[in-house]
Scaffold this motif. Sequence first.
Motif, PDB file in Angstrom:
ATOM      1  N   ASP A 139       0.938  -1.120   0.033  1.00 16.18           N
ATOM      2  CA  ASP A 139       0.012   0.057  -0.177  1.00 16.18           C
ATOM      3  C   ASP A 139       0.849   1.252   0.077  1.00 16.18           C
ATOM      4  O   ASP A 139       0.702   2.244  -0.759  1.00 16.18           O
ATOM      5  CB  ASP A 139      -0.941  -0.032   1.123  1.00 16.18           C
ATOM      6  N   LYS A 165       2.707  12.574  -9.147  1.00 17.94           N
ATOM      7  CA  LYS A 165       2.806  11.190  -8.901  1.00 17.94           C
ATOM      8  C   LYS A 165       4.115  10.551  -8.368  1.00 17.94           C
ATOM      9  O   LYS A 165       4.631  10.175  -7.535  1.00 17.94           O
ATOM     10  CB  LYS A 165       2.274  10.312  -9.701  1.00 17.94           C
ATOM     11  N   ASN A 219      -0.182   6.581  -6.240  1.00 16.50           N
ATOM     12  CA  ASN A 219      -1.349   6.306  -7.496  1.00 16.50           C
ATOM     13  C   ASN A 219      -2.478   6.649  -6.983  1.00 16.50           C
ATOM     14  O   ASN A 219      -3.431   6.563  -7.991  1.00 16.50           O
ATOM     15  CB  ASN A 219      -1.177   5.007  -8.039  1.00 16.50           C
ATOM     16  N   SER A 220      -3.049   7.038  -5.843  1.00 12.80           N
ATOM     17  CA  SER A 220      -4.327   6.991  -5.103  1.00 12.80           C
ATOM     18  C   SER A 220      -4.468   8.741  -5.751  1.00 12.80           C
ATOM     19  O   SER A 220      -3.891   9.686  -5.466  1.00 12.80           O
ATOM     20  CB  SER A 220      -4.419   6.759  -3.844  1.00 12.80           C
ATOM     21  N   GLY A 221      -5.883   9.029  -6.254  1.00 14.73           N
ATOM     22  CA  GLY A 221      -6.123  10.207  -6.270  1.00 14.73           C
ATOM     23  C   GLY A 221      -5.798  10.798  -7.775  1.00 14.73           C
ATOM     24  O   GLY A 221      -4.812  10.292  -8.397  1.00 14.73           O
ATOM     25  N   GLU A 242       2.402   1.944  -3.263  1.00 14.49           N
ATOM     26  CA  GLU A 242       1.355   2.289  -4.376  1.00 14.49           C
ATOM     27  C   GLU A 242       0.639   3.816  -4.025  1.00 14.49           C
ATOM     28  O   GLU A 242      -0.316   4.145  -4.725  1.00 14.49           O
ATOM     29  CB  GLU A 242       0.336   1.546  -4.547  1.00 14.49           C
ATOM     30  N   VAL A 243       0.851   4.211  -2.819  1.00  8.08           N
ATOM     31  CA  VAL A 243       0.089   5.375  -2.482  1.00  8.08           C
ATOM     32  C   VAL A 243       0.104   6.581  -3.367  1.00  8.08           C
ATOM     33  O   VAL A 243      -0.890   7.340  -3.447  1.00  8.08           O
ATOM     34  CB  VAL A 243       0.494   5.912  -0.885  1.00  8.08           C
TER      35      VAL A 243
END
Length: 120
Positions: A70, A85, A76-78, A73-74
């Motif tokens: 997680d 990014k 890539n959120s939003g 990959e954080v």
Amino acid sequence: MWRAELGRIPTVGALSRRGVMVENSECCFCSAGSDSVSHLFTSCPFALNLWEKISLWCRVHRFFVFSFRDLVEVHNSGPRLESEKKAIQGVIYTACWLLWKAKNDFRFNNKRCSVEEIFC
């Protein structure tokens, strides 16, 4: 980062699985969890404080991570521009390295640092 994600960095847990005896298996930051990738980067209160500071500084929502994957990959959120990014990813990777380095400095050199020092 890829080694940490695979559990291939020498945490106390990983060392003990390889037959290396380590005197203290607790997290050196909080003494409440085990010295493992999962605890060090995602559930230790010390790390959570660091992620909160970073999320505020980067002006993104707080990081809610339940696994090291997680955390990887954080960025890539939003909805973000690709350059944003990459910048967030770089900050997270750098913070992971500094957190790992601080843990080792404390465990092996008895040199304690604060979240603020890592953040700066």
